[in-house]
Design a protein around this motif. Structure first.
Motif, short mmCIF file in Angstrom:
data_model
loop_
_atom_site.label_atom_id
_atom_site.label_comp_id
_atom_site.label_asym_id
_atom_site.label_seq_id
_atom_site.Cartn_x
_atom_site.Cartn_y
_atom_site.Cartn_z
N PRO A 66 0.82 -1.21 0.00
CA PRO A 66 0.00 0.00 0.00
C PRO A 66 0.86 1.27 0.00
CG PRO A 66 -0.01 -1.00 2.17
CD PRO A 66 0.77 -1.91 1.27
N ASN A 68 0.58 5.32 0.63
CA ASN A 68 -0.29 6.25 1.33
C ASN A 68 0.25 7.67 1.20
OD1 ASN A 68 -0.85 7.62 4.32
ND2 ASN A 68 -2.60 6.61 3.40
N GLU A 70 -0.56 11.59 2.56
CA GLU A 70 -1.30 12.45 3.49
C GLU A 70 -0.86 13.88 3.23
OE1 GLU A 70 -0.38 11.14 7.42
OE2 GLU A 70 -1.41 9.23 7.18
N ASP A 80 -6.26 12.31 2.63
CA ASP A 80 -5.53 11.05 2.66
C ASP A 80 -5.92 10.21 1.45
OD1 ASP A 80 -4.05 8.86 3.60
OD2 ASP A 80 -5.69 8.16 4.86
N THR A 82 -4.93 6.35 -0.17
CA THR A 82 -4.19 5.09 -0.04
C THR A 82 -4.52 4.22 -1.25
OG1 THR A 82 -4.31 5.20 2.36
CG2 THR A 82 -3.76 3.07 1.41
N TRP A 83 -3.48 3.68 -1.86
CA TRP A 83 -3.65 2.80 -3.03
C TRP A 83 -2.81 1.56 -2.81
CZ3 TRP A 83 -0.08 2.87 -7.62
CH2 TRP A 83 -0.51 2.00 -8.62
N ASN A 84 -3.44 0.41 -2.88
CA ASN A 84 -2.69 -0.85 -2.84
C ASN A 84 -2.08 -1.04 -4.21
OD1 ASN A 84 -2.56 -2.27 -0.38
ND2 ASN A 84 -4.78 -2.53 -0.46
N THR A 104 -8.41 4.15 -1.58
CA THR A 104 -9.19 4.71 -0.48
C THR A 104 -8.90 6.20 -0.38
OG1 THR A 104 -9.06 2.62 0.73
CG2 THR A 104 -9.65 4.57 2.00
N ASN A 127 -13.49 7.66 5.48
CA ASN A 127 -12.81 7.12 4.31
C ASN A 127 -13.83 6.49 3.37
OD1 ASN A 127 -10.18 7.69 5.23
ND2 ASN A 127 -10.13 5.81 6.40
N SER A 129 -13.67 3.72 0.16
CA SER A 129 -12.83 2.82 -0.64
C SER A 129 -13.52 2.56 -1.97
CB SER A 129 -12.62 1.49 0.10
OG SER A 129 -11.81 1.70 1.22
#
Length: 146
Positions: A66, A68, A70, A80, A82-84, A104, A127, A129
């Motif tokens: 992941p 992330n 911020e 924020d 977040t990307w896997n 997310t 959040n 997703s």
């Protein structure tokens, strides 16, 4: 392997014991321990974190990477993302699958120095997703979640 782990724990414990008093609001302290904290990024500050991980349980084994980001919009408000970036899963007795993971998007607003002594801090956030991973490969459930 156990000796290396034990030595690492001992070095960390000694470092913490010998360190001067640490304020949890100190950015260096926050960087050392990855957790959800009430303190947002300062205005204009960007933090990029890559936290690779491996998970093994009775149903599946897998890697994830992941990424992330911020960003502090103000000293109290943070965005924020977040990307896997990469997921790899191997179900027990099954075929391996891999690919991109979900994204997310989130935000957090911090309320600092509350109460008569100014020592109470709180934060509220949410959040969403978004499924961008391949449902057919089992890398996502394919639903938007909040």
């Amino acid at each position: 392997m156990q000796r290396i782990l034990l030595a690492s724990v001992m070095v960390m414990a000694l470092s913490l014991a010998m360190a001067p008093s640490v304020n949890a609001a100190d950015p260096l302290f926050q960087e050392a321990f990855q957790s959800e904290v009430v303190y947002p990024q300062a205005e204009g500050q960007l933090q990029v974190t890559l936290r690779p991980g491996y998970r093994k349980n009775t149903a599946t084994n897998g890697w994830q990477f992941p990424l992330n980001l911020e960003y502090g919009l103000t000293d109290a408000w943070e965005l924020d993302i977040t990307w896997n970036a990469f997921l790899s899963r191997t179900p027990t007795g099954g075929t391996s699958t891999s690919g991109m993971g979900d994204v997310t998007l989130g935000t957090k607003y911090a309320f600092m120095n509350l109460g008569s002594t100014g020592t109470i801090h709180a934060a509220a956030g949410f959040n969403f997703s978004y499924p961008v991973a391949d449902v057919d490969k089992g890398l996502t459930e394919g639903f938007i979640t909040a």
